[in-house]
Design an enzyme around this catalytic site. Structure first.
Site, PDB file in Angstrom:
ATOM      1  N   ARG A 202       0.855  -1.187   0.000  1.00 27.33           N
ATOM      2  CA  ARG A 202       0.000   0.000   0.000  1.00 27.33           C
ATOM      3  C   ARG A 202       0.889   1.234   0.000  1.00 27.33           C
ATOM      4  NH1 ARG A 202      -5.194  -1.340   0.679  1.00 27.33           N
ATOM      5  NH2 ARG A 202      -5.725  -3.288   1.741  1.00 27.33           N
ATOM      6  N   GLY A 229      -8.226   3.220  -5.028  1.00 27.14           N
ATOM      7  CA  GLY A 229      -7.059   4.046  -4.726  1.00 27.14           C
ATOM      8  C   GLY A 229      -5.949   3.830  -5.734  1.00 27.14           C
ATOM      9  N   THR A 230      -5.736   2.581  -6.106  1.00 26.44           N
ATOM     10  CA  THR A 230      -4.722   2.254  -7.112  1.00 26.44           C
ATOM     11  C   THR A 230      -5.074   2.860  -8.463  1.00 26.44           C
ATOM     12  OG1 THR A 230      -4.183   0.178  -6.001  1.00 26.44           O
ATOM     13  CG2 THR A 230      -3.575   0.362  -8.314  1.00 26.44           C
ATOM     14  N   THR A 256     -11.030  -5.399  -6.446  1.00 27.41           N
ATOM     15  CA  THR A 256     -11.433  -5.258  -5.059  1.00 27.41           C
ATOM     16  C   THR A 256     -12.304  -6.436  -4.687  1.00 27.41           C
ATOM     17  OG1 THR A 256     -12.767  -3.996  -3.484  1.00 27.41           O
ATOM     18  CG2 THR A 256     -13.310  -3.732  -5.786  1.00 27.41           C
ATOM     19  N   ILE A 257     -11.969  -7.082  -3.606  1.00 30.21           N
ATOM     20  CA  ILE A 257     -12.748  -8.226  -3.162  1.00 30.21           C
ATOM     21  C   ILE A 257     -14.121  -7.795  -2.671  1.00 30.21           C
ATOM     22  CG2 ILE A 257     -12.028  -8.264  -0.739  1.00 30.21           C
ATOM     23  CD1 ILE A 257     -11.636 -11.308  -1.063  1.00 30.21           C
ATOM     24  N   ASP A 258     -14.242  -6.503  -2.290  1.00 32.10           N
ATOM     25  CA  ASP A 258     -15.501  -5.997  -1.723  1.00 32.10           C
ATOM     26  C   ASP A 258     -16.562  -5.701  -2.773  1.00 32.10           C
ATOM     27  OD1 ASP A 258     -14.336  -6.144   0.750  1.00 32.10           O
ATOM     28  OD2 ASP A 258     -13.863  -4.005   0.884  1.00 32.10           O
ATOM     29  N   TYR A 414      -8.625 -13.244   6.096  1.00 30.81           N
ATOM     30  CA  TYR A 414      -7.442 -13.414   5.271  1.00 30.81           C
ATOM     31  C   TYR A 414      -7.424 -14.771   4.564  1.00 30.81           C
ATOM     32  CZ  TYR A 414      -6.033  -9.113   7.444  1.00 30.81           C
ATOM     33  OH  TYR A 414      -6.011  -7.809   7.859  1.00 30.81           O
TER      34      TYR A 414
END
Length: 534
Positions: A202, A229-230, A256-258, A414
Protein backbone atom coordinates in the site's frame (compact mmCIF):
# COMPACT_ATOMS: atom_id res chain seq x y z
CA UNK A 1 -24.31 17.43 -24.18
CA UNK A 2 -21.40 19.72 -24.98
CA UNK A 3 -18.19 17.90 -25.77
CA UNK A 4 -15.18 18.59 -23.56
CA UNK A 5 -11.67 18.11 -24.88
CA UNK A 6 -12.85 16.91 -28.31
CA UNK A 7 -14.97 18.16 -31.17
CA UNK A 8 -18.72 17.75 -30.57
CA UNK A 9 -19.41 15.58 -33.62
CA UNK A 10 -20.21 11.93 -32.86
CA UNK A 11 -17.89 9.17 -33.98
CA UNK A 12 -20.66 6.69 -34.72
CA UNK A 13 -20.58 5.37 -38.28
CA UNK A 14 -17.22 6.91 -39.14
CA UNK A 15 -14.92 4.48 -41.04
CA UNK A 16 -11.71 3.57 -39.23
CA UNK A 17 -9.39 5.34 -41.67
CA UNK A 18 -11.50 8.47 -41.52
CA UNK A 19 -11.63 8.26 -37.73
CA UNK A 20 -7.83 8.14 -37.55
CA UNK A 21 -7.59 11.17 -39.86
CA UNK A 22 -10.12 12.97 -37.65
CA UNK A 23 -8.09 12.16 -34.52
CA UNK A 24 -4.91 13.36 -36.20
CA UNK A 25 -6.47 16.65 -37.24
CA UNK A 26 -7.82 17.23 -33.72
CA UNK A 27 -4.47 16.39 -32.13
CA UNK A 28 -2.61 18.62 -34.61
CA UNK A 29 -4.92 21.50 -33.80
CA UNK A 30 -4.36 20.91 -30.10
CA UNK A 31 -0.58 20.85 -30.57
CA UNK A 32 -0.74 24.08 -32.57
CA UNK A 33 -2.36 25.78 -29.61
CA UNK A 34 0.92 25.07 -27.70
CA UNK A 35 -0.52 25.04 -24.19
CA UNK A 36 1.73 25.50 -21.17
CA UNK A 37 2.50 22.35 -19.12
CA UNK A 38 0.00 23.38 -16.44
CA UNK A 39 -2.68 24.02 -19.04
CA UNK A 40 -1.87 20.72 -20.74
CA UNK A 41 -2.26 18.85 -17.46
CA UNK A 42 -5.65 20.45 -16.85
CA UNK A 43 -6.72 19.71 -20.42
CA UNK A 44 -5.67 16.08 -20.02
CA UNK A 45 -7.97 15.74 -17.03
CA UNK A 46 -11.04 16.91 -18.91
CA UNK A 47 -13.71 14.45 -19.84
CA UNK A 48 -13.64 13.21 -23.41
CA UNK A 49 -17.32 13.29 -24.30
CA UNK A 50 -18.91 12.90 -27.71
CA UNK A 51 -22.59 13.73 -28.18
CA UNK A 52 -25.01 12.42 -30.77
CA UNK A 53 -28.67 12.11 -31.68
CA UNK A 54 -31.31 10.90 -29.25
CA UNK A 55 -29.35 11.79 -26.14
CA UNK A 56 -26.42 9.55 -27.12
CA UNK A 57 -23.27 10.41 -25.16
CA UNK A 58 -20.04 8.45 -25.56
CA UNK A 59 -17.80 8.79 -22.50
CA UNK A 60 -14.67 8.01 -24.45
CA UNK A 61 -11.21 7.14 -23.19
CA UNK A 62 -7.97 8.87 -24.19
CA UNK A 63 -5.92 7.67 -27.14
CA UNK A 64 -2.22 8.08 -27.83
CA UNK A 65 -3.04 10.07 -30.98
CA UNK A 66 -4.71 12.72 -28.81
CA UNK A 67 -1.22 14.03 -28.03
CA UNK A 68 0.99 12.08 -30.49
CA UNK A 69 -0.84 12.68 -33.78
CA UNK A 70 1.86 11.31 -36.08
CA UNK A 71 1.88 7.76 -34.76
CA UNK A 72 1.83 5.15 -37.53
CA UNK A 73 -0.54 2.17 -37.44
CA UNK A 74 0.06 -1.47 -38.31
CA UNK A 75 -2.12 -4.44 -39.26
CA UNK A 76 -3.25 -6.43 -36.24
CA UNK A 77 -1.17 -9.65 -35.97
CA UNK A 78 -4.34 -11.49 -34.98
CA UNK A 79 -5.43 -11.52 -38.61
CA UNK A 80 -2.72 -14.12 -39.26
CA UNK A 81 -3.25 -16.09 -36.07
CA UNK A 82 -4.63 -19.55 -36.96
CA UNK A 83 -6.54 -19.74 -33.67
CA UNK A 84 -8.78 -16.89 -34.81
CA UNK A 85 -9.07 -17.77 -38.48
CA UNK A 86 -12.44 -19.44 -37.92
CA UNK A 87 -13.95 -16.50 -36.04
CA UNK A 88 -16.49 -14.50 -38.01
CA UNK A 89 -15.89 -10.75 -37.71
CA UNK A 90 -13.40 -11.07 -34.88
CA UNK A 91 -12.36 -7.41 -34.94
CA UNK A 92 -14.46 -4.86 -33.10
CA UNK A 93 -15.79 -1.97 -35.17
CA UNK A 94 -14.37 1.38 -34.16
CA UNK A 95 -17.84 2.80 -33.51
CA UNK A 96 -19.06 -0.07 -31.30
CA UNK A 97 -20.17 1.07 -27.85
CA UNK A 98 -21.64 -0.43 -24.68
CA UNK A 99 -24.59 1.29 -23.04
CA UNK A 100 -24.27 1.96 -19.33
CA UNK A 101 -27.91 1.11 -18.58
CA UNK A 102 -30.30 -1.37 -20.12
CA UNK A 103 -33.28 -0.65 -17.88
CA UNK A 104 -33.82 2.98 -16.94
CA UNK A 105 -36.31 4.96 -14.88
CA UNK A 106 -38.65 7.44 -16.52
CA UNK A 107 -36.69 10.33 -15.00
CA UNK A 108 -33.23 8.85 -15.57
CA UNK A 109 -30.58 10.23 -17.89
CA UNK A 110 -30.34 8.20 -21.09
CA UNK A 111 -27.78 7.42 -23.70
CA UNK A 112 -24.49 7.14 -21.79
CA UNK A 113 -22.15 4.74 -23.56
CA UNK A 114 -18.59 3.45 -23.21
CA UNK A 115 -16.24 2.28 -25.92
CA UNK A 116 -16.52 -1.46 -26.48
CA UNK A 117 -13.45 -3.53 -25.64
CA UNK A 118 -11.86 -5.91 -28.12
CA UNK A 119 -9.23 -6.20 -30.86
CA UNK A 120 -9.05 -3.57 -33.63
CA UNK A 121 -7.95 -4.09 -37.22
CA UNK A 122 -5.15 -1.57 -36.81
CA UNK A 123 -2.74 -1.37 -33.87
CA UNK A 124 -0.34 1.35 -32.75
CA UNK A 125 2.47 -0.90 -31.54
CA UNK A 126 4.63 -3.35 -33.46
CA UNK A 127 5.16 -6.57 -31.54
CA UNK A 128 8.94 -6.22 -31.26
CA UNK A 129 8.74 -2.64 -29.95
CA UNK A 130 6.47 -3.40 -26.98
CA UNK A 131 8.02 -3.36 -23.50
CA UNK A 132 5.14 -4.13 -21.15
CA UNK A 133 5.10 -3.92 -17.35
CA UNK A 134 2.60 -5.37 -14.88
CA UNK A 135 2.15 -4.23 -11.27
CA UNK A 136 -0.22 -5.27 -8.46
CA UNK A 137 -1.09 -2.85 -5.66
CA UNK A 138 -3.18 -2.81 -2.49
CA UNK A 139 -4.65 -5.82 -0.72
CA UNK A 140 -4.79 -9.38 -1.96
CA UNK A 141 -7.69 -10.72 -3.97
CA UNK A 142 -8.45 -14.11 -5.58
CA UNK A 143 -7.61 -13.93 -9.29
CA UNK A 144 -4.59 -11.61 -9.24
CA UNK A 145 -2.26 -14.33 -10.48
CA UNK A 146 -4.76 -15.34 -13.16
CA UNK A 147 -4.84 -11.78 -14.53
CA UNK A 148 -1.04 -11.63 -14.50
CA UNK A 149 -0.83 -14.97 -16.30
CA UNK A 150 -3.34 -14.01 -18.98
CA UNK A 151 -1.78 -10.59 -19.57
CA UNK A 152 1.56 -12.28 -20.24
CA UNK A 153 0.12 -15.11 -22.34
CA UNK A 154 -2.20 -12.75 -24.20
CA UNK A 155 0.68 -10.47 -25.17
CA UNK A 156 2.85 -13.42 -26.23
CA UNK A 157 0.28 -15.66 -27.92
CA UNK A 158 -1.99 -13.09 -29.57
CA UNK A 159 0.42 -10.28 -30.41
CA UNK A 160 3.87 -11.88 -30.42
CA UNK A 161 5.15 -9.60 -27.65
CA UNK A 162 8.21 -11.11 -25.96
CA UNK A 163 9.25 -8.34 -23.57
CA UNK A 164 7.06 -8.38 -20.45
CA UNK A 165 8.27 -7.60 -16.94
CA UNK A 166 6.69 -7.61 -13.51
CA UNK A 167 7.14 -4.76 -11.04
CA UNK A 168 7.68 -6.20 -7.56
CA UNK A 169 6.07 -4.78 -4.44
CA UNK A 170 3.44 -2.38 -5.76
CA UNK A 171 3.96 1.21 -6.88
CA UNK A 172 7.21 1.68 -4.95
CA UNK A 173 8.68 -1.22 -6.92
CA UNK A 174 8.99 1.05 -9.95
CA UNK A 175 11.81 2.96 -8.29
CA UNK A 176 13.05 0.74 -5.44
CA UNK A 177 13.29 -2.78 -6.90
CA UNK A 178 14.38 -4.57 -10.02
CA UNK A 179 11.88 -5.95 -12.50
CA UNK A 180 11.11 -9.64 -12.96
CA UNK A 181 10.99 -11.04 -16.51
CA UNK A 182 7.66 -12.75 -17.23
CA UNK A 183 7.19 -15.43 -19.89
CA UNK A 184 4.40 -17.91 -20.59
CA UNK A 185 6.61 -20.61 -19.08
CA UNK A 186 7.32 -18.69 -15.86
CA UNK A 187 3.65 -17.88 -15.28
CA UNK A 188 2.24 -21.19 -16.48
CA UNK A 189 0.93 -22.45 -13.11
CA UNK A 190 0.53 -19.26 -11.09
CA UNK A 191 -3.25 -19.19 -11.50
CA UNK A 192 -3.35 -22.22 -9.20
CA UNK A 193 -2.00 -20.13 -6.30
CA UNK A 194 -3.49 -17.41 -4.18
CA UNK A 195 -1.99 -13.98 -3.69
CA UNK A 196 0.26 -12.35 -6.28
CA UNK A 197 3.62 -13.60 -7.51
CA UNK A 198 4.73 -9.99 -7.93
CA UNK A 199 4.08 -9.02 -4.34
CA UNK A 200 2.09 -5.96 -3.36
CA UNK A 201 2.06 -3.00 -0.98
CA UNK A 202 0.00 0.00 0.00
CA UNK A 203 1.15 3.54 -0.62
CA UNK A 204 4.54 4.24 -2.17
CA UNK A 205 3.04 6.28 -4.99
CA UNK A 206 5.54 8.89 -6.18
CA UNK A 207 4.35 9.98 -9.62
CA UNK A 208 7.58 11.60 -10.78
CA UNK A 209 9.73 8.64 -9.73
CA UNK A 210 7.33 6.13 -11.27
CA UNK A 211 7.21 7.91 -14.63
CA UNK A 212 10.99 8.46 -14.53
CA UNK A 213 11.33 4.69 -14.15
CA UNK A 214 8.87 4.04 -16.99
CA UNK A 215 10.86 6.32 -19.28
CA UNK A 216 14.26 5.02 -18.17
CA UNK A 217 13.28 1.37 -18.66
CA UNK A 218 11.67 2.07 -22.03
CA UNK A 219 8.29 0.75 -20.88
CA UNK A 220 5.47 1.62 -23.29
CA UNK A 221 2.58 -0.42 -21.86
CA UNK A 222 1.75 -0.42 -18.14
CA UNK A 223 -0.93 -2.70 -16.68
CA UNK A 224 -1.95 -1.67 -13.17
CA UNK A 225 -4.02 -4.07 -11.04
CA UNK A 226 -5.67 -2.57 -7.97
CA UNK A 227 -8.69 -1.01 -6.28
CA UNK A 228 -10.09 2.49 -6.46
CA UNK A 229 -7.06 4.05 -4.73
CA UNK A 230 -4.72 2.25 -7.11
CA UNK A 231 -6.79 3.37 -10.11
CA UNK A 232 -6.61 6.98 -8.90
CA UNK A 233 -2.84 6.56 -8.86
CA UNK A 234 -2.96 5.08 -12.37
CA UNK A 235 -4.91 8.13 -13.53
CA UNK A 236 -2.22 10.45 -12.20
CA UNK A 237 0.49 8.35 -13.86
CA UNK A 238 -1.37 8.60 -17.19
CA UNK A 239 -1.60 12.39 -16.85
CA UNK A 240 2.14 12.68 -16.22
CA UNK A 241 2.96 10.31 -19.10
CA UNK A 242 0.80 12.44 -21.35
CA UNK A 243 2.33 15.68 -20.09
CA UNK A 244 5.78 14.36 -20.97
CA UNK A 245 4.57 13.20 -24.39
CA UNK A 246 5.59 9.58 -23.90
CA UNK A 247 4.25 6.83 -26.14
CA UNK A 248 3.01 4.67 -23.30
CA UNK A 249 -0.44 3.15 -22.75
CA UNK A 250 -1.53 3.17 -19.10
CA UNK A 251 -4.20 0.54 -18.47
CA UNK A 252 -6.04 -0.25 -15.24
CA UNK A 253 -7.59 -3.56 -14.23
CA UNK A 254 -9.97 -2.87 -11.31
CA UNK A 255 -9.51 -5.15 -8.31
CA UNK A 256 -11.43 -5.26 -5.06
CA UNK A 257 -12.75 -8.23 -3.16
CA UNK A 258 -15.50 -6.00 -1.72
CA UNK A 259 -17.13 -5.43 -5.15
CA UNK A 260 -17.40 -1.71 -4.40
CA UNK A 261 -16.10 -0.27 -7.71
CA UNK A 262 -18.74 1.87 -9.39
CA UNK A 263 -20.14 1.41 -12.92
CA UNK A 264 -18.79 -2.11 -13.52
CA UNK A 265 -20.93 -5.24 -13.21
CA UNK A 266 -18.70 -7.04 -10.73
CA UNK A 267 -15.08 -7.09 -9.63
CA UNK A 268 -12.97 -10.21 -10.02
CA UNK A 269 -12.50 -12.33 -6.91
CA UNK A 270 -15.95 -11.53 -5.57
CA UNK A 271 -17.52 -14.85 -6.59
CA UNK A 272 -14.65 -16.71 -4.95
CA UNK A 273 -14.98 -14.63 -1.79
CA UNK A 274 -18.69 -15.39 -1.45
CA UNK A 275 -18.04 -19.08 -2.07
CA UNK A 276 -15.31 -19.20 0.60
CA UNK A 277 -17.47 -17.23 3.04
CA UNK A 278 -19.94 -20.11 2.90
CA UNK A 279 -17.40 -22.38 4.58
CA UNK A 280 -17.14 -20.06 7.57
CA UNK A 281 -20.92 -19.66 7.80
CA UNK A 282 -21.41 -23.43 7.60
CA UNK A 283 -18.92 -23.92 10.43
CA UNK A 284 -20.59 -21.25 12.55
CA UNK A 285 -23.97 -22.87 11.97
CA UNK A 286 -22.69 -26.29 13.06
CA UNK A 287 -21.14 -24.82 16.22
CA UNK A 288 -24.27 -22.85 17.08
CA UNK A 289 -26.66 -25.72 16.41
CA UNK A 290 -24.61 -28.12 18.55
CA UNK A 291 -24.70 -26.04 21.75
CA UNK A 292 -27.37 -24.78 24.13
CA UNK A 293 -28.33 -21.27 23.01
CA UNK A 294 -25.44 -21.39 20.58
CA UNK A 295 -24.40 -18.23 18.73
CA UNK A 296 -22.05 -18.20 15.75
CA UNK A 297 -20.57 -14.82 14.79
CA UNK A 298 -18.82 -14.59 11.41
CA UNK A 299 -16.92 -11.47 10.34
CA UNK A 300 -16.56 -11.05 6.58
CA UNK A 301 -14.72 -8.51 4.45
CA UNK A 302 -16.52 -5.30 3.53
CA UNK A 303 -14.83 -2.09 4.58
CA UNK A 304 -17.42 0.33 3.20
CA UNK A 305 -19.73 -1.98 1.26
CA UNK A 306 -21.51 -5.08 2.49
CA UNK A 307 -21.80 -7.05 -0.75
CA UNK A 308 -19.90 -10.14 0.43
CA UNK A 309 -21.94 -10.34 3.63
CA UNK A 310 -25.20 -9.77 1.74
CA UNK A 311 -24.61 -12.36 -0.99
CA UNK A 312 -23.13 -14.91 1.42
CA UNK A 313 -26.21 -14.52 3.61
CA UNK A 314 -28.56 -15.05 0.69
CA UNK A 315 -26.58 -18.04 -0.55
CA UNK A 316 -26.40 -19.66 2.90
CA UNK A 317 -29.97 -19.39 4.20
CA UNK A 318 -28.57 -20.36 7.64
CA UNK A 319 -27.97 -16.76 8.71
CA UNK A 320 -30.29 -15.15 11.24
CA UNK A 321 -28.87 -11.63 11.12
CA UNK A 322 -26.70 -9.77 8.57
CA UNK A 323 -25.03 -6.49 9.55
CA UNK A 324 -23.42 -4.28 6.88
CA UNK A 325 -21.85 -0.78 6.85
CA UNK A 326 -24.71 0.73 4.83
CA UNK A 327 -27.40 -0.23 7.36
CA UNK A 328 -27.07 1.35 10.84
CA UNK A 329 -27.94 -0.74 13.87
CA UNK A 330 -28.08 -0.26 17.63
CA UNK A 331 -27.61 -2.68 20.50
CA UNK A 332 -29.66 -1.64 23.51
CA UNK A 333 -33.36 -0.99 23.99
CA UNK A 334 -36.54 -1.96 22.25
CA UNK A 335 -35.99 -3.15 18.70
CA UNK A 336 -32.22 -3.31 19.22
CA UNK A 337 -29.87 -6.10 18.18
CA UNK A 338 -29.52 -7.62 21.66
CA UNK A 339 -33.30 -7.88 22.08
CA UNK A 340 -33.53 -9.57 18.67
CA UNK A 341 -30.78 -12.08 19.57
CA UNK A 342 -32.59 -13.00 22.78
CA UNK A 343 -35.88 -13.51 20.94
CA UNK A 344 -34.28 -15.62 18.19
CA UNK A 345 -32.55 -17.86 20.73
CA UNK A 346 -35.83 -18.42 22.57
CA UNK A 347 -37.55 -19.30 19.29
CA UNK A 348 -34.85 -21.43 17.60
CA UNK A 349 -32.33 -22.33 20.29
CA UNK A 350 -29.41 -21.07 18.18
CA UNK A 351 -28.49 -18.35 15.69
CA UNK A 352 -25.82 -17.23 13.22
CA UNK A 353 -24.78 -13.58 12.84
CA UNK A 354 -22.81 -12.35 9.81
CA UNK A 355 -21.16 -8.95 10.18
CA UNK A 356 -19.15 -7.04 7.57
CA UNK A 357 -15.88 -5.59 8.89
CA UNK A 358 -17.01 -1.99 8.34
CA UNK A 359 -20.34 -2.34 10.16
CA UNK A 360 -20.90 -0.62 13.50
CA UNK A 361 -17.65 1.34 13.43
CA UNK A 362 -19.36 4.47 14.74
CA UNK A 363 -20.70 2.51 17.72
CA UNK A 364 -17.25 1.12 18.54
CA UNK A 365 -15.58 4.52 18.23
CA UNK A 366 -18.13 6.12 20.55
CA UNK A 367 -17.86 3.37 23.13
CA UNK A 368 -14.04 3.44 23.12
CA UNK A 369 -13.44 7.18 22.56
CA UNK A 370 -11.09 6.58 19.64
CA UNK A 371 -9.80 8.92 16.92
CA UNK A 372 -9.75 7.87 13.25
CA UNK A 373 -6.42 6.66 11.87
CA UNK A 374 -5.47 5.63 8.33
CA UNK A 375 -3.26 3.06 6.62
CA UNK A 376 -0.65 3.78 3.91
CA UNK A 377 -3.35 3.80 1.21
CA UNK A 378 -5.42 6.40 3.06
CA UNK A 379 -8.06 3.88 4.15
CA UNK A 380 -9.57 4.30 7.60
CA UNK A 381 -8.17 1.70 10.00
CA UNK A 382 -11.08 -0.39 11.22
CA UNK A 383 -11.58 -1.82 14.68
CA UNK A 384 -12.53 -5.48 15.00
CA UNK A 385 -16.31 -5.31 15.01
CA UNK A 386 -16.53 -9.09 15.39
CA UNK A 387 -14.61 -9.20 18.67
CA UNK A 388 -16.40 -6.09 19.94
CA UNK A 389 -19.84 -7.44 19.06
CA UNK A 390 -19.07 -10.86 20.54
CA UNK A 391 -18.03 -9.27 23.83
CA UNK A 392 -21.12 -7.06 23.93
CA UNK A 393 -23.34 -10.13 23.45
CA UNK A 394 -21.50 -12.04 26.19
CA UNK A 395 -21.76 -9.09 28.59
CA UNK A 396 -25.49 -8.81 27.92
CA UNK A 397 -26.21 -12.46 28.70
CA UNK A 398 -23.96 -12.53 31.77
CA UNK A 399 -26.63 -10.42 33.42
CA UNK A 400 -29.18 -13.15 32.65
CA UNK A 401 -27.90 -16.07 34.72
CA UNK A 402 -30.89 -18.21 33.77
CA UNK A 403 -30.04 -17.76 30.08
CA UNK A 404 -26.58 -19.27 29.43
CA UNK A 405 -25.14 -18.96 25.92
CA UNK A 406 -22.25 -20.49 23.98
CA UNK A 407 -20.68 -18.08 21.48
CA UNK A 408 -18.11 -18.92 18.81
CA UNK A 409 -16.44 -16.17 16.80
CA UNK A 410 -15.01 -16.99 13.35
CA UNK A 411 -12.88 -14.53 11.36
CA UNK A 412 -11.99 -15.99 7.91
CA UNK A 413 -10.95 -12.60 6.46
CA UNK A 414 -7.44 -13.41 5.27
CA UNK A 415 -8.33 -17.00 4.37
CA UNK A 416 -10.98 -15.68 1.97
CA UNK A 417 -8.78 -13.20 0.14
CA UNK A 418 -5.69 -15.43 -0.01
CA UNK A 419 -7.24 -18.43 -1.78
CA UNK A 420 -6.95 -19.21 -5.49
CA UNK A 421 -9.81 -18.03 -7.67
CA UNK A 422 -12.63 -20.38 -8.57
CA UNK A 423 -13.66 -21.41 -12.09
CA UNK A 424 -15.98 -18.48 -12.83
CA UNK A 425 -13.43 -15.93 -11.61
CA UNK A 426 -10.70 -17.61 -13.67
CA UNK A 427 -12.77 -17.18 -16.83
CA UNK A 428 -13.62 -13.60 -15.87
CA UNK A 429 -9.95 -12.74 -15.22
CA UNK A 430 -8.96 -14.15 -18.60
CA UNK A 431 -11.47 -11.93 -20.40
CA UNK A 432 -10.35 -8.88 -18.40
CA UNK A 433 -6.70 -9.44 -19.25
CA UNK A 434 -7.33 -10.00 -22.95
CA UNK A 435 -9.55 -6.91 -23.18
CA UNK A 436 -6.82 -4.86 -21.50
CA UNK A 437 -4.18 -6.10 -23.97
CA UNK A 438 -6.42 -5.39 -26.98
CA UNK A 439 -7.00 -1.83 -25.73
CA UNK A 440 -3.33 -1.07 -25.15
CA UNK A 441 -2.28 -2.46 -28.54
CA UNK A 442 -4.99 -0.35 -30.21
CA UNK A 443 -3.44 2.78 -28.68
CA UNK A 444 -6.01 3.50 -26.00
CA UNK A 445 -4.66 4.76 -22.69
CA UNK A 446 -5.86 6.28 -19.43
CA UNK A 447 -8.65 3.74 -19.04
CA UNK A 448 -9.78 0.78 -16.99
CA UNK A 449 -11.42 -2.31 -18.42
CA UNK A 450 -14.43 -4.18 -17.02
CA UNK A 451 -17.84 -5.54 -18.04
CA UNK A 452 -20.79 -3.17 -18.19
CA UNK A 453 -24.13 -4.88 -18.70
CA UNK A 454 -22.33 -8.08 -19.62
CA UNK A 455 -20.09 -6.53 -22.30
CA UNK A 456 -16.48 -5.58 -21.68
CA UNK A 457 -15.80 -1.88 -22.16
CA UNK A 458 -13.07 0.74 -21.80
CA UNK A 459 -14.04 3.11 -19.00
CA UNK A 460 -12.40 6.45 -18.16
CA UNK A 461 -10.57 6.40 -14.83
CA UNK A 462 -12.72 9.16 -13.37
CA UNK A 463 -15.90 7.09 -13.70
CA UNK A 464 -14.69 4.34 -11.41
CA UNK A 465 -12.89 6.56 -8.89
CA UNK A 466 -15.51 9.28 -8.37
CA UNK A 467 -17.52 7.19 -5.90
CA UNK A 468 -17.77 3.73 -4.36
CA UNK A 469 -20.46 1.21 -5.12
CA UNK A 470 -22.58 0.47 -2.05
CA UNK A 471 -25.49 -1.73 -1.08
CA UNK A 472 -28.67 0.35 -1.43
CA UNK A 473 -30.73 -0.79 1.53
CA UNK A 474 -33.92 0.65 0.08
CA UNK A 475 -33.55 -1.54 -3.00
CA UNK A 476 -34.93 -4.99 -3.58
CA UNK A 477 -31.82 -7.10 -2.95
CA UNK A 478 -31.49 -5.93 0.65
CA UNK A 479 -35.20 -6.61 1.11
CA UNK A 480 -34.51 -10.20 0.07
CA UNK A 481 -31.90 -10.44 2.82
CA UNK A 482 -34.35 -9.16 5.42
CA UNK A 483 -36.90 -11.65 4.14
CA UNK A 484 -34.39 -14.51 4.28
CA UNK A 485 -33.20 -13.77 7.83
CA UNK A 486 -36.46 -12.33 9.21
CA UNK A 487 -34.39 -9.73 11.03
CA UNK A 488 -35.57 -6.19 11.73
CA UNK A 489 -33.85 -3.44 9.79
CA UNK A 490 -32.83 -1.65 13.04
CA UNK A 491 -33.60 1.74 11.48
CA UNK A 492 -35.07 4.66 13.38
CA UNK A 493 -37.68 6.93 11.80
CA UNK A 494 -34.96 9.54 11.18
CA UNK A 495 -32.78 6.93 9.46
CA UNK A 496 -35.63 5.93 7.16
CA UNK A 497 -36.42 9.52 6.17
CA UNK A 498 -32.75 10.19 5.46
CA UNK A 499 -32.45 7.02 3.36
CA UNK A 500 -35.62 7.81 1.42
CA UNK A 501 -34.11 11.18 0.49
CA UNK A 502 -30.86 9.51 -0.61
CA UNK A 503 -32.86 6.89 -2.49
CA UNK A 504 -34.69 9.55 -4.51
CA UNK A 505 -31.34 10.90 -5.70
CA UNK A 506 -30.07 7.38 -6.35
CA UNK A 507 -33.02 6.53 -8.59
CA UNK A 508 -32.71 9.86 -10.37
CA UNK A 509 -29.08 9.27 -11.34
CA UNK A 510 -28.38 5.56 -11.18
CA UNK A 511 -31.62 3.61 -11.08
CA UNK A 512 -31.83 -0.05 -11.96
CA UNK A 513 -35.54 -0.55 -11.29
CA UNK A 514 -38.31 -0.70 -13.85
CA UNK A 515 -40.74 2.17 -14.12
CA UNK A 516 -43.49 1.72 -11.55
CA UNK A 517 -41.47 -0.45 -9.15
CA UNK A 518 -41.12 1.09 -5.74
CA UNK A 519 -38.70 0.73 -2.87
CA UNK A 520 -39.50 -2.08 -0.44
CA UNK A 521 -38.96 0.19 2.58
CA UNK A 522 -41.46 3.03 2.81
CA UNK A 523 -41.88 3.73 6.50
CA UNK A 524 -40.51 2.58 9.84
CA UNK A 525 -43.50 0.38 10.54
CA UNK A 526 -42.45 -1.91 7.67
CA UNK A 527 -38.91 -2.28 9.01
CA UNK A 528 -39.76 -4.44 12.01
CA UNK A 529 -40.38 -7.80 10.43
CA UNK A 530 -39.75 -9.50 7.14
CA UNK A 531 -39.76 -7.50 3.93
CA UNK A 532 -42.37 -9.51 2.11
CA UNK A 533 -42.73 -7.30 -0.95
CA UNK A 534 -40.00 -9.00 -2.93
Amino acid sequence: MEAVGVAPAPVVGVPEKKLLELKESRATAAAAAAPSPSMAAKWAMKKKLVGGDGGYVLEDVPHLTDYLPELPTYPNPLQDNPAYSVVKQYFVNTDDTVTQKIVVHKTSARGTHFRRAGPRQRVFFQSDEVNAAIVTCGGLCPGLNTVIRELVCGLYDMYGVTSVVGIEGGYKGFYSKNTVPLTPKSVNDIHKRGGTVLGTSRGGHDTAKIVDSIKHRGINQVYILGGDGTQKGASVIYEEVRRRGLKCSVVGVPKTIDNDIAVIDKSFGFDTAVEEAQRAIDAAHVEAESAENGIGVVKLMGRNSGFIAMYATLASRDVDCCLIPESPFYLEGKGGLLEFIEKRLKDNGHMVIVVAEGAGQDLIAKSMNLVDTQDASGNKLLLDVGLWLSQKIKDHFKKKRSFPITLKYIDPTYMIRAVRSNASDNVYCTLLAHSAVHGAMAGYTGFTVAPVNGRHAYIPFYRITEKQNKVVITDRMWARVLCSTNQPCFLSHEDVEHLKHDDDEHHLHNTQLLEGESSPVKDSSKCNGSAAAV
